[in-house]
Motif scaffolding. Structure first.
Motif, PDB file in Angstrom:
ATOM      1  N   ALA A  87      25.276  45.285  20.093  1.00 25.21           N
ATOM      2  CA  ALA A  87      24.282  44.446  20.762  1.00 25.21           C
ATOM      3  C   ALA A  87      23.719  43.385  19.831  1.00 25.21           C
ATOM      4  CB  ALA A  87      23.157  45.312  21.327  1.00 25.21           C
ATOM      5  N   VAL A  88      23.528  43.740  18.551  1.00 27.76           N
ATOM      6  CA  VAL A  88      22.944  42.767  17.632  1.00 27.76           C
ATOM      7  C   VAL A  88      23.888  41.588  17.396  1.00 27.76           C
ATOM      8  CG1 VAL A  88      23.774  43.710  15.442  1.00 27.76           C
ATOM      9  CG2 VAL A  88      21.556  42.588  15.526  1.00 27.76           C
ATOM     10  N   THR A  89      25.216  41.822  17.519  1.00 22.69           N
ATOM     11  CA  THR A  89      26.143  40.692  17.402  1.00 22.69           C
ATOM     12  C   THR A  89      26.117  39.824  18.658  1.00 22.69           C
ATOM     13  OG1 THR A  89      28.015  41.972  18.281  1.00 22.69           O
ATOM     14  CG2 THR A  89      27.649  42.056  15.906  1.00 22.69           C
ATOM     15  N   THR A  91      23.509  39.266  20.514  1.00 24.84           N
ATOM     16  CA  THR A  91      22.277  38.448  20.534  1.00 24.84           C
ATOM     17  C   THR A  91      22.473  37.129  19.795  1.00 24.84           C
ATOM     18  OG1 THR A  91      21.434  39.552  18.545  1.00 24.84           O
ATOM     19  CG2 THR A  91      20.793  40.475  20.677  1.00 24.84           C
ATOM     20  N   ARG A  92      23.461  37.038  18.921  1.00 31.29           N
ATOM     21  CA  ARG A  92      23.720  35.783  18.179  1.00 31.29           C
ATOM     22  C   ARG A  92      24.613  34.829  18.975  1.00 31.29           C
ATOM     23  NH1 ARG A  92      20.677  39.405  15.292  1.00 31.29           N
ATOM     24  NH2 ARG A  92      20.383  38.732  13.115  1.00 31.29           N
ATOM     25  N   TRP A  93      25.059  35.233  20.152  1.00 29.95           N
ATOM     26  CA  TRP A  93      25.994  34.388  20.918  1.00 29.95           C
ATOM     27  C   TRP A  93      25.291  33.128  21.419  1.00 29.95           C
ATOM     28  CZ3 TRP A  93      31.077  34.394  21.664  1.00 29.95           C
ATOM     29  CH2 TRP A  93      31.603  33.598  22.687  1.00 29.95           C
ATOM     30  N   PRO A  94      25.941  31.967  21.340  1.00 31.54           N
ATOM     31  CA  PRO A  94      27.277  31.677  20.797  1.00 31.54           C
ATOM     32  C   PRO A  94      27.279  31.728  19.264  1.00 31.54           C
ATOM     33  CG  PRO A  94      26.226  29.646  21.484  1.00 31.54           C
ATOM     34  CD  PRO A  94      25.294  30.746  21.883  1.00 31.54           C
ATOM     35  N   TRP A  95      28.333  32.311  18.699  1.00 30.28           N
ATOM     36  CA  TRP A  95      28.399  32.499  17.259  1.00 30.28           C
ATOM     37  C   TRP A  95      28.721  31.195  16.544  1.00 30.28           C
ATOM     38  CZ3 TRP A  95      32.186  36.960  18.522  1.00 30.28           C
ATOM     39  CH2 TRP A  95      31.461  38.063  18.992  1.00 30.28           C
ATOM     40  N   LEU A  96      28.203  31.106  15.341  1.00 30.29           N
ATOM     41  CA  LEU A  96      28.496  29.988  14.456  1.00 30.29           C
ATOM     42  C   LEU A  96      29.396  30.466  13.326  1.00 30.29           C
ATOM     43  CD1 LEU A  96      24.909  28.439  14.199  1.00 30.29           C
ATOM     44  CD2 LEU A  96      26.741  27.840  15.803  1.00 30.29           C
ATOM     45  N   ARG A  97      29.908  29.495  12.566  1.00 35.32           N
ATOM     46  CA  ARG A  97      30.801  29.866  11.460  1.00 35.32           C
ATOM     47  C   ARG A  97      30.090  30.747  10.440  1.00 35.32           C
ATOM     48  NH1 ARG A  97      33.630  24.765   8.942  1.00 35.32           N
ATOM     49  NH2 ARG A  97      34.613  26.432   7.739  1.00 35.32           N
ATOM     50  N   LYS A  98      28.791  30.559  10.280  1.00 37.04           N
ATOM     51  CA  LYS A  98      28.059  31.348   9.293  1.00 37.04           C
ATOM     52  C   LYS A  98      27.904  32.815   9.725  1.00 37.04           C
ATOM     53  CE  LYS A  98      23.435  30.325  11.124  1.00 37.04           C
ATOM     54  NZ  LYS A  98      22.113  29.770  10.772  1.00 37.04           N
ATOM     55  N   THR A 100      30.415  34.637  10.723  1.00 38.73           N
ATOM     56  CA  THR A 100      31.721  35.309  10.614  1.00 38.73           C
ATOM     57  C   THR A 100      31.635  36.627   9.848  1.00 38.73           C
ATOM     58  OG1 THR A 100      32.848  33.168  10.697  1.00 38.73           O
ATOM     59  CG2 THR A 100      34.111  35.070   9.871  1.00 38.73           C
ATOM     60  N   GLY A 101      31.075  36.576   8.641  1.00 37.27           N
ATOM     61  CA  GLY A 101      30.964  37.780   7.825  1.00 37.27           C
ATOM     62  C   GLY A 101      30.087  38.836   8.484  1.00 37.27           C
ATOM     63  N   PHE A 102      28.996  38.372   9.106  1.00 41.47           N
ATOM     64  CA  PHE A 102      28.067  39.279   9.789  1.00 41.47           C
ATOM     65  C   PHE A 102      28.777  40.020  10.923  1.00 41.47           C
ATOM     66  CE2 PHE A 102      25.130  39.909  13.343  1.00 41.47           C
ATOM     67  CZ  PHE A 102      24.118  40.636  12.741  1.00 41.47           C
ATOM     68  N   ILE A 103      29.541  39.296  11.737  1.00 43.66           N
ATOM     69  CA  ILE A 103      30.244  39.888  12.882  1.00 43.66           C
ATOM     70  C   ILE A 103      31.308  40.874  12.404  1.00 43.66           C
ATOM     71  CG2 ILE A 103      31.672  39.412  14.896  1.00 43.66           C
ATOM     72  CD1 ILE A 103      28.784  38.453  15.142  1.00 43.66           C
ATOM     73  N   ILE A 583      31.653  41.776   4.120  1.00 46.17           N
ATOM     74  CA  ILE A 583      30.674  41.634   3.025  1.00 46.17           C
ATOM     75  C   ILE A 583      31.114  40.549   2.057  1.00 46.17           C
ATOM     76  CG2 ILE A 583      29.688  42.827   1.024  1.00 46.17           C
ATOM     77  CD1 ILE A 583      29.695  45.380   2.664  1.00 46.17           C
ATOM     78  N   ALA A 584      32.419  40.506   1.764  1.00 44.92           N
ATOM     79  CA  ALA A 584      32.929  39.468   0.859  1.00 44.92           C
ATOM     80  C   ALA A 584      32.696  38.077   1.438  1.00 44.92           C
ATOM     81  CB  ALA A 584      34.414  39.701   0.594  1.00 44.92           C
ATOM     82  N   ILE A 585      32.905  37.909   2.751  1.00 44.44           N
ATOM     83  CA  ILE A 585      32.687  36.601   3.381  1.00 44.44           C
ATOM     84  C   ILE A 585      31.220  36.212   3.304  1.00 44.44           C
ATOM     85  CG2 ILE A 585      32.695  35.407   5.609  1.00 44.44           C
ATOM     86  CD1 ILE A 585      35.266  36.879   6.285  1.00 44.44           C
ATOM     87  N   GLN A 586      30.325  37.172   3.570  1.00 49.48           N
ATOM     88  CA  GLN A 586      28.897  36.857   3.560  1.00 49.48           C
ATOM     89  C   GLN A 586      28.409  36.436   2.181  1.00 49.48           C
ATOM     90  OE1 GLN A 586      26.169  39.296   6.201  1.00 49.48           O
ATOM     91  NE2 GLN A 586      27.927  40.701   6.061  1.00 49.48           N
ATOM     92  N   PHE A 587      28.966  37.010   1.122  1.00 50.73           N
ATOM     93  CA  PHE A 587      28.461  36.741  -0.218  1.00 50.73           C
ATOM     94  C   PHE A 587      29.220  35.631  -0.942  1.00 50.73           C
ATOM     95  CE2 PHE A 587      26.485  40.840   0.414  1.00 50.73           C
ATOM     96  CZ  PHE A 587      25.266  40.702  -0.249  1.00 50.73           C
TER      97      PHE A 587
END
Length: 596
Positions: A87-89, A91-98, A100-103, A583-587
């Motif tokens: 559900a938390v993913t 709530t971010r819809w529509p997703w942005l490129r930033k 990606t790591g979170f999703i 995690i690697a994408i986010q950092f």
């Protein structure tokens, strides 16, 4: 970031808030994906894992699994956590490129949890004991305790999960099990961690009546006592923990040596006198008669204290040596060996030497044969193919077995009897493993109960209310396999110059139940054999892995393998990989800002 981007971000935020206010569906999604719910779920799971860790270290892993890890409430909590993460993913819809790591990270956690639940509920871990030249086995014994009921309505066997050790029944809190297809129920009202089976001989004139004897085998040196029941029809043989054979028969057998055996008189001060000859085996006695040395022509061997070595099979130099008699001051009198004093003036021992078989095993184990003649018992003790003692005894009398200081007492003997067992709580004797169980009775529709009986783990008994009979069994669950497995050979290579095992090699043959196709695999130390063992099966986790678990040093023709089946394996690995990538994408991956 330029003004247009700021406005876009602000507009996106207003859009999300607007749909949240105007749509009940989105309000539910935002509540399910809220940080408050996530904190409650994570805190509860963390607390549960802490309690489970304490229970596992303070009590047992079985308690932790039963009340936490495999408990319905814990798995429901994990399902709600997966919903929260999903559900938390949304709530971010529509997703942005930033995002990606979170999703990827959140979906990786979901996949990992789903894989864990799939493996926990559809996979299993068990054991299978294989013996060479025995029929193939197609069932695995798991660690899950169950009861098995045979309904008198249809004679069908019904299985229900029940661990009496965890859910201990008592008179105040009995456990009830309805008998399917009837108005009967089984009521369990007591539990015992250890049950004793006391054998008894009951005079009988029925067709099953036969000679029987109850023996009490005792060793003061080892502090052990074992009651052994022998019955010509129902229980004619006892293995005595793999150390000796005890049998009852209509007559005492003629014992023949299985190989060439030498009788050697060994003196401390003179050359030995022998009958026969076992080349390459040297036996020596120290000057004080307190130490016996056995070695081969190559000098390899060992020394033993003579007192401890008496009547013990000593395996050295490719032979089994038994020190049967000792004279501290040897002399011949009337053609018989005697000791003229207790001083070690002329120590001597009688050694019986039997070469090992080509496989390195003793030719024959020690054995005790008995024959019942009304109220008397004739016995015959043999070792390495030679009779060492015979005699006749009655109830209450004892005789030595010649196995260290073990003696046998005749508790009771009967020429026509039936063998029955009284089961009651009590501590296990000596090397016997405790057998748990619970007390149960069959209750009829009118509320009346029949006699209560103890149900041992691994046994099946009958319960009655006076009119109906229900058979009930208790023990570990067995699971069928879509194939059979048999032991081809079992090898235990040793470290060079030592007896320490360097590996365990179990060669097994798998046979598909449908096609009959066979496949051979080898279970090595830290390298399991698997079936079907294909690349696809290994990747997906739909694979059965057989690893070495236990072995019997006295019998290299059997071994116990651990069986692991985990269909959630692939999901757990995909989820773990996704978490690492997310995690690697986010950092480490920062999307470039777009400038107008």
């Amino acid at each position: 970031m330029n003004q247009n981007t700021k406005m876009t971000a602000a507009g996106r935020k207003r859009m999300i808030e607007e749909r949240r206010r105007s749509s009940s569906v989105w309000r539910v999604i935002h509540w399910l994906g809220s940080m408050q719910l996530a904190l409650i779920l994570l805190a509860t799971i963390a607390l549960a894992c802490a309690v489970a860790t304490f229970a596992e270290s303070g009590f047992s892993a079985k308690i932790a699994r039963a009340y936490i890890y495999k408990a319905p409430w814990f798995q429901l909590w994990l399902v709600v956590l997966c919903i929260n993460l999903f559900a938390v993913t949304i709530t971010r819809w529509p997703w942005l490129r930033k995002h990606t790591g979170f999703i990827i990270t959140h979906y990786g956690i979901i996949i990992l949890l789903v894989g864990a639940m799939v493996g926990m509920n559809t996979g299993f871990e068990g054991n299978v004991t294989l013996r060479k030249d025995a029929p193939p086995i197609s069932r695995v014994v798991t660690s899950r305790s169950v009861i098995q009921l045979e309904s008198p309505a249809d004679s069908y066997l019904y299985i229900a999960a029940f661990d009496a050790d965890l859910a201990k029944p008592s008179a105040k809190r009995p456990r009830q099990f309805p008998v399917p297809g009837t108005q009967l129920k089984i009521v369990a009202d007591d539990y015992a961690p250890s049950l004793l089976r006391e054998p008894k001989l009951v005079a009988s004139e029925n067709a099953d009546a036969a000679p029987g004897a109850l023996l009490r085998i005792h060793s003061a040196r080892m502090g052990q006592t074992h009651d052994i029941a022998l019955h010509a029809k129902s229980q004619p043989f006892n293995d005595f923990f793999g150390m000796a054979e005890i049998r009852i028969a209509a007559g005492l057998p003629k014992i023949e040596p299985a190989g060439p055996t030498e009788t050697r008189m060994v003196f401390a001060k003179f050359a030995p006198i022998s009958e026969g000859g076992t080349p390459g085996v040297i036996v020596r006695l120290s000057e004080d008669g307190e130490k016996v040395s056995i070695f081969g022509e190559d000098g390899h061997g060992a020394a033993y204290p003579r007192k401890e070595a008496m009547n013990q099979p000593l395996t050295e130099a490719g032979a089994t040596v038994v020190i049967e008699k000792f004279w501290p001051d040897f002399s011949m009198k009337d053609g018989k060996p005697v000791s003229v004093s207790d001083q070690p003036n002329n120590p001597a021992v009688l050694a019986r030497i039997t070469p090992l078989s080509p496989e390195g095993k003793p030719h024959q184990r020690p054995r005790l044969d008995i024959r019942v003649d009304n109220d008397r018992l004739d016995y015959q003790v043999a070792r390495a193919g030679h009779v060492t003692a015979t005699g006749t005894v009655k109830a209450g009398e004892s005789f030595p077995l010649g196995w260290a200081d073990w003696t046998a007492e005749v508790v009771s003997v009967s020429g026509a009897s039936a063998l029955v067992h009284d089961v009651k709580p009590g501590a296990a004797h000596g090397m016997e493993a405790p057998v748990p169980g619970f007390r149960a009775a069959l209750e009829g529709p009118d509320g009346r109960r029949g006699p209560a009986r103890w149900v041992e783990s691994g046994e099946v008994i009958g319960l009655t209310d006076g009119r109906n009979v229900v058979r009930i069994g208790y023990g570990l669950e067995t699971r069928p396999l879509p194939f059979s497995v048999r032991l081809v050979r079992f090898d235990v290579p040793r470290d060079e110059g030592a007896e320490t095992p360097s590996n365990f090699l179990a060669t097994v043959e798998f046979q598909d139940a449908k096609t009959g196709a066979t496949k051979t695999g080898v279970a090595k130390m830290n390298h399991p054999a698997s079936y079907p063992g294909t690349l696809l099966a290994n990747i997906t986790g739909f694979n059965y892995k057989f690893s070495q678990a236990e072995w019997n040093p006295r019998n290299l023709e059997e071994t116990t393998l651990q069986v692991l089946y985990d269909p959630g394996w692939l999901l757990k690995w995909i989820g773990s990989l996704a978490i690492c990538i997310g995690i690697a994408i986010q950092f480490y991956w920062k999307p470039k800002s777009r400038h107008s």
